[in-house]
Design a protein around this motif. Structure first.
Motif, mmCIF file in Angstrom:
data_model
loop_
_atom_site.group_PDB
_atom_site.id
_atom_site.type_symbol
_atom_site.label_atom_id
_atom_site.label_comp_id
_atom_site.label_asym_id
_atom_site.label_seq_id
_atom_site.Cartn_x
_atom_site.Cartn_y
_atom_site.Cartn_z
ATOM 1 N N PHE A 134 0.840 -1.207 0.000
ATOM 2 C CA PHE A 134 0.000 0.000 0.000
ATOM 3 C C PHE A 134 0.875 1.257 0.000
ATOM 4 C CE2 PHE A 134 -2.333 3.372 2.139
ATOM 5 C CZ PHE A 134 -3.585 3.301 1.565
ATOM 6 N N LEU A 135 1.882 1.255 0.866
ATOM 7 C CA LEU A 135 2.753 2.427 0.971
ATOM 8 C C LEU A 135 3.563 2.628 -0.310
ATOM 9 C CD1 LEU A 135 4.002 1.935 4.637
ATOM 10 C CD2 LEU A 135 2.352 3.623 3.818
ATOM 11 N N ALA A 136 4.073 1.545 -0.853
ATOM 12 C CA ALA A 136 4.856 1.653 -2.094
ATOM 13 C C ALA A 136 3.982 2.196 -3.220
ATOM 14 C CB ALA A 136 5.421 0.285 -2.472
ATOM 15 N N ALA A 137 2.737 1.746 -3.251
ATOM 16 C CA ALA A 137 1.820 2.202 -4.303
ATOM 17 C C ALA A 137 1.609 3.709 -4.218
ATOM 18 C CB ALA A 137 0.487 1.468 -4.180
ATOM 19 N N TRP A 138 1.387 4.205 -3.013
ATOM 20 C CA TRP A 138 1.141 5.647 -2.866
ATOM 21 C C TRP A 138 2.388 6.465 -3.144
ATOM 22 C CZ3 TRP A 138 -3.057 8.621 -2.750
ATOM 23 C CH2 TRP A 138 -4.290 7.982 -2.567
ATOM 24 N N THR A 139 3.536 5.945 -2.768
ATOM 25 C CA THR A 139 4.779 6.663 -3.068
ATOM 26 C C THR A 139 5.011 6.723 -4.574
ATOM 27 O OG1 THR A 139 5.839 6.164 -0.966
ATOM 28 C CG2 THR A 139 7.298 6.568 -2.827
ATOM 29 N N LEU A 140 4.772 5.591 -5.243
ATOM 30 C CA LEU A 140 4.937 5.574 -6.700
ATOM 31 C C LEU A 140 3.969 6.553 -7.367
ATOM 32 C CD1 LEU A 140 5.449 1.816 -7.630
ATOM 33 C CD2 LEU A 140 6.975 3.724 -8.163
ATOM 34 N N SER A 141 2.736 6.554 -6.886
ATOM 35 C CA SER A 141 1.745 7.451 -7.488
ATOM 36 C C SER A 141 2.095 8.908 -7.242
ATOM 37 C CB SER A 141 0.359 7.167 -6.937
ATOM 38 O OG SER A 141 -0.311 6.285 -7.788
ATOM 39 N N THR A 142 2.662 9.192 -6.067
ATOM 40 C CA THR A 142 3.060 10.568 -5.771
ATOM 41 C C THR A 142 4.030 11.064 -6.838
ATOM 42 O OG1 THR A 142 2.853 10.099 -3.415
ATOM 43 C CG2 THR A 142 4.095 12.063 -4.018
ATOM 44 N N THR A 143 4.936 10.210 -7.230
ATOM 45 C CA THR A 143 5.922 10.594 -8.234
ATOM 46 C C THR A 143 5.285 10.636 -9.625
ATOM 47 O OG1 THR A 143 7.519 9.387 -6.912
ATOM 48 C CG2 THR A 143 8.221 10.050 -9.123
ATOM 49 N N MET A 144 4.566 9.568 -9.934
ATOM 50 C CA MET A 144 4.116 9.427 -11.321
ATOM 51 C C MET A 144 3.039 10.431 -11.717
ATOM 52 S SD MET A 144 4.444 5.520 -12.520
ATOM 53 C CE MET A 144 3.847 4.669 -11.109
ATOM 54 N N VAL A 145 2.182 10.786 -10.759
ATOM 55 C CA VAL A 145 1.132 11.740 -11.125
ATOM 56 C C VAL A 145 1.756 13.086 -11.518
ATOM 57 C CG1 VAL A 145 0.644 12.798 -8.867
ATOM 58 C CG2 VAL A 145 -1.214 12.442 -10.505
ATOM 59 N N LEU A 146 2.966 13.325 -11.033
ATOM 60 C CA LEU A 146 3.638 14.587 -11.354
ATOM 61 C C LEU A 146 4.305 14.564 -12.728
ATOM 62 C CD1 LEU A 146 5.378 15.315 -7.914
ATOM 63 C CD2 LEU A 146 3.329 16.417 -8.827
ATOM 64 N N VAL A 147 4.691 13.382 -13.182
ATOM 65 C CA VAL A 147 5.499 13.344 -14.409
ATOM 66 C C VAL A 147 4.729 12.881 -15.650
ATOM 67 C CG1 VAL A 147 7.645 12.996 -13.134
ATOM 68 C CG2 VAL A 147 6.371 11.006 -13.946
ATOM 69 N N ILE A 148 3.497 12.435 -15.485
ATOM 70 C CA ILE A 148 2.797 11.902 -16.667
ATOM 71 C C ILE A 148 1.941 12.939 -17.385
ATOM 72 C CG2 ILE A 148 2.745 9.562 -15.738
ATOM 73 C CD1 ILE A 148 -0.208 9.973 -15.086
ATOM 74 N N TYR A 149 1.939 14.179 -16.870
ATOM 75 C CA TYR A 149 1.056 15.173 -17.487
ATOM 76 C C TYR A 149 1.319 15.384 -18.989
ATOM 77 C CZ TYR A 149 4.614 18.732 -17.906
ATOM 78 O OH TYR A 149 5.718 19.421 -18.314
ATOM 79 N N PRO A 150 2.551 15.100 -19.526
ATOM 80 C CA PRO A 150 2.727 15.317 -20.979
ATOM 81 C C PRO A 150 1.755 14.522 -21.846
ATOM 82 C CG PRO A 150 4.870 15.106 -19.935
ATOM 83 C CD PRO A 150 3.842 14.739 -18.894
ATOM 84 N N HIS A 151 1.013 13.563 -21.259
ATOM 85 C CA HIS A 151 0.033 12.875 -22.105
ATOM 86 C C HIS A 151 -1.083 13.826 -22.567
ATOM 87 C CE1 HIS A 151 -2.167 11.351 -18.219
ATOM 88 N NE2 HIS A 151 -2.642 12.510 -18.579
ATOM 89 N N HIS A 152 -1.125 15.022 -21.988
ATOM 90 C CA HIS A 152 -2.063 16.037 -22.489
ATOM 91 C C HIS A 152 -1.471 16.799 -23.677
ATOM 92 C CE1 HIS A 152 -4.917 15.679 -19.139
ATOM 93 N NE2 HIS A 152 -3.859 15.498 -18.376
ATOM 94 N N LEU A 153 -0.176 16.607 -23.919
ATOM 95 C CA LEU A 153 0.517 17.417 -24.924
ATOM 96 C C LEU A 153 1.090 16.556 -26.047
ATOM 97 C CD1 LEU A 153 2.421 19.568 -22.285
ATOM 98 C CD2 LEU A 153 0.481 20.317 -23.631
#
Lengths: 486, 177
Positions: free
Chosen positions: A277-296
């Motif tokens: 659970f903790l690893a999942a949230w840590t990974l998401s914390t990072t990934m939600v910040l870096v995947i925004y280019p899918h809008h571009l």
């Protein structure tokens, strides 16, 4: 392994100082939601060629609808998260009050700018459109709209800082709020429960998003005041979509705390904080910040490596929180012996809507697909899916929970939730069908061959609004008692 | 089968499978079983899902990167300069040849626009953004003759929905200039 539980049968009691504000947040959320839904229906009727709307008014309504929905997603989500988090850390309720005042001031500014001033730059306020409207709206309207957004953003930033402060004081740091001492050092001390982990993630990513959003708003305001000072349009676009992407995702992470807190009480089964659970949230914390280019992905001037990240990590990002939370919820419910009622059904729907809505989103984040789907109705199809059927059922469940005096014993009413699901599926399904048929999004008028999707969607929207009204009224009519109990 | 249809069918199939899982949980929720074995099964399913996504899904996602439109081959391309402005398109050439790459140089004079090419059946076949200060290079090979429409796919203000132009694709096409 160290574990923290959202314990079965435990009764979380929100700090009384926060209760007034949480209740008012939900009331504003519910009322604004219904108004924004009505605007949405009017737009779909106009696209259906059933209602005649002047395009200028259509785009003003579109701007208000988009901005308002993002606003109440955050307002309602914050109310949910604050309520449950306040049982774990000491929060200052007045901060919620400050934010609400700023929020309402911003709303007034935006409504005046859009409906009186004629601003219709979309929620994206994509530079340089606010200052370059083709003489459709005056610059004061653009400045007022952006200033309203800025005021609202500052309010939410203050709340995020207060929550961050409380977590740092209560758990010894944001890293500990994410459970890194458990994840990386096998500590068994002060293990954060799921709500604290989610809240920590929310304040980290939301603070960054709001900072970027505030920066591009200020830059755009300067450009409006001094047109000779220009911004790189690609930089502006990156900042806008970084803000928008992270912020709207964070609203779901705020609201999902209701799932973590209520399902254990409904089923009598604990929701464990463990290393996965903790690893999942840590990974998401990072990934939600870096995947925004899918809008571009259709901005060919972007570096290719960012596009690759936008595609591949968007796919990867769907796993950590979604699968861990979704499967966790299903496991807690499976053969638990519960009787379904309104709250539990809304929570089940919310998990389905969130998980299912991500599927067309991830498909759209594939570059070859995006080439023929980007900015078609497919896009509102997937975000309406996880907002209408993921986020909102979480918020409705919380409203009903408070309206029932925080009692989770089954009291029926699940048929209304199922009807909401069916109308909602019909509604978002028509967006997706429109995307399949290549119907562009954000068009005031539609070609005759596209009308069928719009017309069915309009019928479905009526059903959604009626049922949403039922849920909101259940809360509003019990508001005096909720406040009295607080 | 078009990319749109594949996307729709894939989405529908995945959503239906997910719906079936949720429906099963809902139907069986009234039964009573100890949590530990249920949780154990859920953890196993989670592990299977994780490895499937990692070992199957991730390579597929990477494999799909092979067709990125950014560096598409444009040997002997026909050049079309397309410039957007509120609220019209300016194309310096409207007639192009079939089965030869067309290289669109897409720019904007004012705000962000979206350059979307629709075939005669109304299906979106390619797009890129039109952005002030940048020229985006979009390469597309038309494989069917007809009149294609260019629609605006990025909200650009009052007459966004009125921005249309045409590209005529034929055996002979126009002059390469």
């Amino acid at each position: 392994m160290a574990e923290a539980y959202t314990t079965a049968g435990a009764k979380v009691t929100a700090a009384d100082r926060g209760r007034l504000w949480v209740t008012l947040y939900l009331a504003v959320t519910g009322i604004v939601l219904l108004l924004m839904m009505t605007l949405g229906l009017l737009m779909r009727l106009a696209q259906s060629d059933i209602l005649t709307l002047d395009p200028a008014l259509f785009y003003q309504m579109m701007t208000v609808h988009g901005t308002g929905m993002v606003g109440i997603a955050a307002l309602g989500g914050m109310a949910v998260m604050w309520h449950f988090l306040s049982a774990h850390v000491r929060l200052h309720g007045w901060v919620l009050g400050v934010n609400l005042v700023l929020f309402l001031a911003g709303v007034v500014a935006i409504l005046a700018a859009d409906f009186l001033g004629g601003f219709g730059g979309g929620w994206t306020f994509l530079y340089p459109l606010p200052a370059t409207s083709g003489a459709v709206w005056p610059t004061w309207a653009a400045a007022l709209h952006l200033s309203g957004l800025l005021v609202i953003g500052v309010g939410f930033l203050i709340v995020c800082l207060e929550i961050a402060r409380a977590i740092i004081v209560g758990y010894g740091g944001l890293g500990r709020g994410l459970g890194w001492h458990v994840l990386f050092a096998n500590s068994t001390e002060n293990v954060p429960p799921p709500t604290v982990v989610a809240s920590t993630m929310v304040v980290i990513v939301t603070t960054l998003a709001l900072t970027a959003g505030a920066a591009i708003l200020v830059m755009s305001l300067i450009n409006i005041a001094f047109p000779e000072i220009q911004i790189n349009p690609l930089l502006a676009k990156n900042m806008t979509y970084f803000f928008g992407h992270v912020f709207i995702n964070a609203t779901i992470y705020m609201a999902v705390t209701v799932v973590y807190e209520l399902l254990p009480r409904i089923t009598g089964r604990p929701w464990k904080t463990n290393k996965v659970f903790l690893a999942a949230w840590t990974l998401s914390t990072t990934m939600v910040l870096v995947i925004y280019p899918h809008h571009l992905l259709m901005d060919f001037a972007m570096p290719t490596w960012m596009m690759v990240i936008g595609q591949v990590l968007s796919y990867v990002n769907s796993f950590p929180v979604l699968i861990v939370t979704g499967l966790g919820a299903l496991a807690i419910l499976h053969r638990s012996g519960i009787r379904w009622d309104l709250i539990s059904t809304l929570l089940l729907i919310s998990m389905f809507g969130w998980m299912a809505g991500v599927i067309p989103a991830v498909i759209d984040a594939t570059i070859t697909v995006n080439s023929v789907m980007h900015n078609t109705m497919w896009v509102p199809g997937h975000f309406h899916f996880y907002l209408l059927l993921g986020l909102l059922p979480m918020q409705f469940a919380f409203m009903i929970y408070l309206a029932r005096g925080e009692d989770v014993t089954p009291q029926g009413g699940d048929m209304t939730a199922i009807l909401y699901l069916l109308f909602g599926l019909g509604f978002v399904g028509m967006f997706l069908m429109g995307g399949w048929a290549s119907v562009p999004r954000r068009w005031a008028t539609h070609l005759p061959e596209w009308l069928i999707w719009d017309q069915i969607a309009s019928v479905m929207a009526v059903g959604v609004i009626v049922l949403a009204t039922v849920f909101v009224l259940k809360f509003l009519t019990r508001m005096p008692r909720i406040l009295q109990e607080a | 089968m078009t990319v749109q249809t594949v996307s729709l069918l894939l989405s529908a199939a995945a959503i239906l499978i997910l719906a079936a899982v949720f429906l099963r949980v809902r139907v069986l929720a009234h039964a009573v079983e100890d949590y530990a074995p249920v949780q154990g099964r859920a953890y196993r399913i989670r592990a299977i899902a994780f490895w499937l996504m990692l070992l199957v899904g991730l390579p597929i996602s990477i494999w799909l990167l092979r067709d990125m439109p950014y560096e598409a081959d444009a040997t002997e391309a026909q050049i079309v300069n397309a410039t957007a402005a509120q609220w019209y398109w300016e194309l310096d050439r409207e007639d192009v040849s079939l089965n030869r790459p067309v290289e669109f140089h897409v720019a904007s004079m004012d705000v962000n626009h979206g350059f979307g090419i629709y075939d005669a059946a109304g299906r979106l076949v390619a797009q890129t953004q039109a952005m002030p200060g940048y020229v985006n290079r979009l390469v597309h090979k038309f494989d069917a003759p007809g009149t294609y429409r260019v629609l605006c796919l990025e909200y650009c203000g009052l007459a966004h929905h009125g921005m249309m132009a045409e590209v005529i694709v034929s055996e002979t096409g126009g002059s390469d200039g």
